[in-house]
Design an enzyme around this catalytic site. Sequence first.
Site, PDB file in Angstrom:
ATOM      1  N   LYS A   1       0.880  -1.320  -0.033  1.00 18.94           N
ATOM      2  CA  LYS A   1      -0.054  -0.150   0.204  1.00 18.94           C
ATOM      3  C   LYS A   1       1.000   1.191  -0.105  1.00 18.94           C
ATOM      4  O   LYS A   1       0.558   2.413  -0.596  1.00 18.94           O
ATOM      5  CB  LYS A   1      -0.871   0.096   1.302  1.00 18.94           C
ATOM      6  CG  LYS A   1      -1.976   1.144   1.549  1.00 18.94           C
ATOM      7  CD  LYS A   1      -2.793   1.626   0.056  1.00 18.94           C
ATOM      8  CE  LYS A   1      -3.846   2.581   0.374  1.00 18.94           C
ATOM      9  NZ  LYS A   1      -3.433   3.582   1.187  1.00 18.94           N
TER      10      LYS A   1
ATOM     11  N   GLU B   1       1.045   6.859  -6.522  1.00 17.82           N
ATOM     12  CA  GLU B   1      -0.152   7.774  -6.813  1.00 17.82           C
ATOM     13  C   GLU B   1       0.176   9.292  -6.658  1.00 17.82           C
ATOM     14  O   GLU B   1       0.123  10.174  -7.250  1.00 17.82           O
ATOM     15  CB  GLU B   1      -0.963   7.717  -5.554  1.00 17.82           C
ATOM     16  CG  GLU B   1      -2.122   8.514  -5.191  1.00 17.82           C
ATOM     17  CD  GLU B   1      -2.864   8.077  -4.020  1.00 17.82           C
ATOM     18  OE1 GLU B   1      -2.829   9.025  -3.021  1.00 17.82           O
ATOM     19  OE2 GLU B   1      -3.439   7.100  -4.068  1.00 17.82           O
TER      20      GLU B   1
END
Length: 291
Positions: free
Chosen positions: A164, A171
Amino acid sequence: MELGLVGLGKMGGNMRERIRRAGHTVVGYDRNPDVADVHSLEELVGKLSAPRVVWVMVPAGEPTQSTVDQLAELLEPGDVVVDGGNSRWTDDEKHAGELAAKGIGFVDCGVSGGVWGLENGYALMYGGEAEHVARVQPVFDALKPEGDFGSVHAGKVGAGHFAKMVHNGIEYAMMQAYAEGWELLEKVDSVTDVREVFRSWQEGTVIRSWLLDLAVNALDEDEHLDDLRGYAQDSGEGRWTVEAAIDNAVPLPAITASLFARFASRQEDSPQMKMIAALRNQFGGHAVEKK
């Protein structure tokens, strides 16, 4: 199955609802009594049948550590704790060891989906021993998006949050690229409708993505983003990604630059740019701007 869920904020509250829609029982605790089903961790544990699964959805760091410490005293051998917050993977290894000493299992789970997860599902990356993951699997299946993809047993304890973390680093870089392109389009006189250029990219281009869709949503709400200040916070995961890259000698120029760009956004009058302006003036006689 039954699940205890600690932390009912923007994501936790929606996760409780999605799990319930799948037919499972969720007992939720939050410091805000208006959203809680019970008023203490003790009451939450007492309402669950053994062997229990308790999912922790609170901020990383001390809030997570404190919650894990309390659960370690309340739970019994055979129970499982899931950390679904944005904890650092090294903390997962510590928590797993502390709980294992009491016979309690531990699974770390990176969760992506934000405020859209209730309807669209949550992308899940989890780490831990297979027997502990299997205990939580019905909840993973309830939370994940429809279809064959959207969740993964990434590996050992810590692997979920590490995956993550890297996801969030990517991102950062993707958002920075869209932001830079948008600024350049806004700057030139020849492009008269930047918002529609972004919208045109949503179909048939190699840069189409959900982030691009969200960018168009933002421009529909405020075409030139005039109502926003050019300041961007970072949650910490971008920093951890860069630190992990240094530790493993992996070059991450785009992700690193995107993190530093956020730092630059917090400077109203950049000290670095003062020095650059002064040097350009010294060696080339370039003009400087005075306050």
